[in-house]
Design a protein around this motif. Structure first.
Motif, PDB file in Angstrom:
ATOM      1  N   THR A 106      49.550  48.480  67.311  1.00 21.78           N
ATOM      2  CA  THR A 106      48.096  47.555  66.517  1.00 21.78           C
ATOM      3  C   THR A 106      49.469  46.028  66.475  1.00 21.78           C
ATOM      4  O   THR A 106      48.854  44.956  65.623  1.00 21.78           O
ATOM      5  CB  THR A 106      48.367  48.164  64.921  1.00 21.78           C
ATOM      6  N   PHE A 125      50.589  45.108  63.259  1.00 18.52           N
ATOM      7  CA  PHE A 125      49.132  45.119  62.968  1.00 18.52           C
ATOM      8  C   PHE A 125      49.073  43.326  62.428  1.00 18.52           C
ATOM      9  O   PHE A 125      48.553  42.340  61.511  1.00 18.52           O
ATOM     10  CB  PHE A 125      49.387  44.723  60.748  1.00 18.52           C
ATOM     11  N   ASN A 168      45.320  41.255  66.289  1.00 21.41           N
ATOM     12  CA  ASN A 168      44.623  42.843  66.794  1.00 21.41           C
ATOM     13  C   ASN A 168      43.199  43.225  65.446  1.00 21.41           C
ATOM     14  O   ASN A 168      42.703  43.902  65.783  1.00 21.41           O
ATOM     15  CB  ASN A 168      45.273  44.220  66.908  1.00 21.41           C
ATOM     16  N   TYR A 215      41.852  47.409  62.530  1.00 24.96           N
ATOM     17  CA  TYR A 215      42.979  46.794  63.602  1.00 24.96           C
ATOM     18  C   TYR A 215      42.593  46.977  64.672  1.00 24.96           C
ATOM     19  O   TYR A 215      42.182  48.595  64.781  1.00 24.96           O
ATOM     20  CB  TYR A 215      44.631  46.915  62.894  1.00 24.96           C
ATOM     21  N   GLY A 237      43.970  49.240  68.023  1.00 29.66           N
ATOM     22  CA  GLY A 237      45.566  49.372  68.600  1.00 29.66           C
ATOM     23  C   GLY A 237      45.351  50.508  70.084  1.00 29.66           C
ATOM     24  O   GLY A 237      44.248  50.418  70.524  1.00 29.66           O
TER      25      GLY A 237
END
Length: 854
Positions: free
Chosen positions: A532, A535, A539, A550, A552
């Protein structure tokens, strides 16, 4: 005969061409004389070049005579002469009439298509010395050329506004002549200037106020003028740019107007076809019209939102409250956040002993049918109201200089609103016992002091009790600390109906089993962090009630969606475990697939397959994207959701009730195939179980069935109701929650039901679909949707029946009965059980999730 006709046409063409030529070489800058005409390729400019008069066309097939701002790049039209009778050829022209007392618009055949003579104030006196002039105010005036009096005109455009009120224009009535001036929206903004459905009109009866109408339905009310502003517009203050608001009332005229002292500021009041009244100001630095103010701006601006004796407050929940001394007339609808039935008195009035309760900072009730005396003060007003047993309330007319005048309401108090500040005071008549200490205009200082002593003493007692309970709670927690809770509380065991699924059998099963025992692939925290991009916001797919989702990409290239549970979400842990336990055992092409989870670093995350087109609501309710959902795709989505629900209700190992089926919980893969997601609220039923009850209702308002929202009873029929709402949303492209039709009496369910029983069901279909759809298929889906949202659970079909009805054109289908939560009067009573709908209900504690799309 043909030769004569040809010669006549040739003559007319030559004559009109000659007029165009003559006007081209002789026209002045801001005036038109009786010997001149204005053609479609010419304009008049006001003396300082602020406004321009000319012809415009959006389609090159119809032409309109109009006034617009000259130096604003994109043409902003403020007045249209022939809005409902356009020219159909660019060879028409404008001229002063033969008698000099009117102006006329002539088409290519020399026929008159519009004339100011059709407007009642045009003088009938002939004059040979008149001119047409465009003023810097934007007013087009016809006057005698030697007339120097600034307001003495034979005719003026300011008397006949279209959709815009400019500074100096009057909106209201000339009571001597009977002339009314109001503004009416275009049919389509920037496309069709013909008269639209929205209009802003002043009602001079009683205490004058202005109403926004949609056809023949009131949708917004300004409230009466209180000397400083309209009662319903507390933000209406003169700006630093010197906008001055004017409201004039006498025996000759009643009107609203405004003026601007700063000549470089452009501001206008405008009725938009989208249903708004807007004040726009021109920002020179950005070259855009700024929406300085607009109405209606929230649900409390909606006319009669809370019914008689109800008062709307956007800072309250629910927004509709009853005035002190009143209670809801229809408790069932009131609990459902539908307040238009209003309130009724707790106790009957006794006239002589009645008192008055003072409401602060409110929008005064509708004043069309009130008694008005501008010479009385407030004390005299109270005395008059008290003596008249029919009087329900009184107030000052104006709030300036301490208040003056008297307005008395004889009937119900309609369309009130509470403001934090800036409203107006009103005194409502109540039975003496309902007023209480300190309430009302005839309360005394002594009673106020007594009330203060009582309240203060009660506060001290409650504070002491609170400290005691807090001490007891901490002591109890210390005793229980470290012990394992093998069984939840009574409420928890009642609520958490899930049997343990996906946990190892090596350990005793309980609702507190260790998450490490899950039979599911576990992802390393660092793997998800890398996938990701730590994070990153880039994303981020969306945010829900319990955390963030998110996108990924795993090292091997697989795309995933990661649901990261919020650390401070108390409910989220139960949702996390619930979703894991369910999805680990569910496999169906129309259910989202859980790939694994992560429980490291004090983090709890779920890893799903990635859905390229994200959630259904992100496309369905977006005007720029919904056209990508043609009818075939919408029908395929409806059928896919139905198959997914059928699997949950009947074909999976357990009977599963989703409880939060909605557009944002339907994900779409790259082929637009639907996948039902978010099982955090779901519950499993044992083999023979058909329904259950919960003390904690969860879900999303607008999709919950009546029996679930009101009594906490859920079953497969609860999901069927949600599915029906979803079907009608997919067909119409409109949300059930937030959609109100016409006078806002109907939500989407009520509107759909109304269209169905009137035989107009196809009008529900989203206009972005166009004409490429099967009528029988659409009607079948609408009928299925209405069958699913019927008020009584026993009337709704099962999902197996739904799938059959959707897949077969020959399937026998029942006629639907009235839906639940349609927020309006029943158009047809089709079942004797409908008589129960006026009964009162007590709502369980309701937790409503408003999760964002993932």
């Amino acid at each position: 005969m043909g030769c004569v006709t040809s010669l006549l046409n040739t003559f007319l063409f030559c004559f009109s061409t000659l007029l165009i030529f003559l006007s081209t070489i002789s026209i002045s800058t801001d005036t038109l004389t009786t010997t001149q005409s204005l053609t479609t390729n010419q304009t008049l400019s006001s003396p300082q070049g602020i406004f321009e008069l000319g012809f415009f066309s959006y389609t090159n097939s119809t032409w309109y005579l109009a006034i617009w701002y000259k130096n604003i790049d994109h043409k902003t039209v403020v007045w249209v002469a022939n809005r409902d009778t356009p020219l159909e050829n660019p060879t028409g022209f404008l001229k002063i009439g033969d008698k000099g007392n009117n102006i006329v618009l002539i088409d290519q055949s020399l026929h008159q298509i519009w004339s100011s003579s059709n407007q009642t104030t045009t003088t009938t006196t002939s004059t040979r010395n008149s001119i047409l002039q465009l003023l810097d105010s934007g007013n087009l005036v016809l006057k005698e050329s030697n007339e120097n009096y600034p307001t003495k005109f034979l005719w003026q455009s300011f008397d006949y506004p279209t959709d815009t009120l400019l500074p100096g224009m009057k909106l209201g009535w000339n009571l001597d002549t009977g002339m009314e001036r109001h503004i009416t929206s275009w049919k389509i903004k920037d496309k069709d200037p013909s008269s639209g459905d929205l209009s802003f009109k002043l009602n001079y009866h009683g205490l004058p106020e202005i109403f926004l109408w949609n056809k023949d339905q009131i949708i917004y009310r300004s409230g009466p003028w209180n000397g400083e502003r309209f009662s319903g517009v507390p933000e209406m203050q003169p700006t630093t740019n010197s906008i001055k608001f004017i409201f004039h009332v006498d025996e000759h005229e009643v009107y609203y107007s405004f003026s601007i002292e700063n000549q470089i500021l452009f501001s206008r009041l405008f009725v938009s076809p989208i249903g708004e009244l807007q004040r726009l100001t021109w920002i020179k630095t950005t070259q855009v019209w700024n929406k300085f103010w607009y109405a209606p701006k929230d649900q409390c601006d909606d006319y009669r939102m809370c019914g008689p004796y109800g008062i709307c407050d956007t800072n309250a929940s629910p927004v509709c409250q009853c005035v002190k001394g009143f209670h809801p007339k229809n408790q069932q609808n009131w609990n459902l956040r539908y307040g238009s039935d209003g309130c009724v008195r707790n106790k009957e009035l006794d006239c002589e002993s009645d008192k008055f309760f003072k409401l602060h900072n409110v929008k005064l009730p509708e004043t069309t049918l009130v008694l008005v005396n501008r010479s009385m003060n407030l004390v005299e007003c109270e005395d008059l109201c008290h003596k008249n047993c029919s009087c329900t309330a009184y107030a000052n007319i104006e709030i300036t200089n301490g208040g003056s005048g008297c307005v008395i309401w004889i009937g119900e108090l309609i369309d009130m609103r509470q403001y934090p500040a800036g409203g107006q005071d009103i005194y409502v008549r109540l039975a003496a016992s309902d007023v209480g200490f300190g309430g009302g205009s005839n309360g005394t200082n002594s009673t106020a002091k007594v009330a203060g002593i009582i309240v203060g003493g009660a506060a001290l007692i409650l504070l002491a009790l609170g400290f005691f309970l807090l001490w007891k709670k901490n002591k109890l927690q210390c005793i229980l600390k470290g012990k394992t809770e093998h069984r939840g509380s009574l409420e928890r065991s009642h609520e958490f109906l899930m049997p343990e699924v996906g946990f190892s059998s090596k350990r005793e099963q309980s609702s507190e089993s260790n998450i490490d025992d899950l039979e599911l692939p576990l992802f390393d925290f660092n793997t998800i962090t890398i996938a990701t991009n730590n994070f990153s916001e880039h994303n981020k797919l969306g945010q829900g009630g319990f955390g963030v989702v998110y996108k990924g990409i795993l090292i091997e290239g697989q795309e995933i969606a990661v649901k990261r549970l919020s650390k401070n979400s108390g409910q989220g842990i139960e949702e996390f475990k619930n979703e894991v336990k369910l999805l680990v055992k569910l496999q169906h092409r129309n259910l989202v697939r859980l790939l694994g989870c992560s429980i490291q670093m004090d983090e709890k995350m779920l890893v799903y397959e990635y859905m390229e087109n994200r959630s259904l609501d992100g496309i369905l309710f977006d005007k720029s994207k919904r056209s990508s959902l043609d009818w075939n795709r919408r029908f395929s989505i409806i059928c896919g959701i139905a198959r997914g629900l059928l699997y949950l209700h009947q074909d999976s190992r357990f009977r599963i009730i989703h409880r939060d089926l909605k557009a944002s919980n339907i994900l779409l893969d790259k082929e637009m195939n639907p996948r039902i997601s978010d099982f955090g609220m779901a519950r499993i039923f044992v083999a023979d179980q058909t329904e259950a009850n919960t003390m904690r209702v969860v879900g999303t308002y607008g999709y919950m069935s009546p029996e679930y929202a009101m009594d906490g009873i859920f079953s497969v029929k609860s999901d069927v109701f949600s599915f029906g709402v979803l079907v009608l949303e997919i067909i119409s492209g409109k949300k059930n929650r937030g959609f109100y039709y016409a006078n806002k009496e109907w939500n989407l369910l009520g509107h759909s039901w109304k269209q169905w029983i009137e035989g107009n069901a196809l009008e529900l279909i989203d206009s972005s679909i166009g004409d490429l759809y099967s009528q029988s298929e659409v009607l079948r889906c609408i009928q299925v949707g209405l069958l699913c949202v019927q008020e009584h659970a026993e009337d709704r079909p099962t999902m197996s029946s739904v799938v059959l009805m959707l897949s077969s054109e020959t399937a026998v289908m029942a006629q639907p009965k009235n839906p639940g939560f349609c927020l309006g009067r029943n158009l047809a009573e089709t079942d004797s059980s409908s008589s129960k709908q006026d009964e009162s209900f007590t709502v369980n504690h309701v937790t409503v999730t408003m999760l964002e799309a993932r």
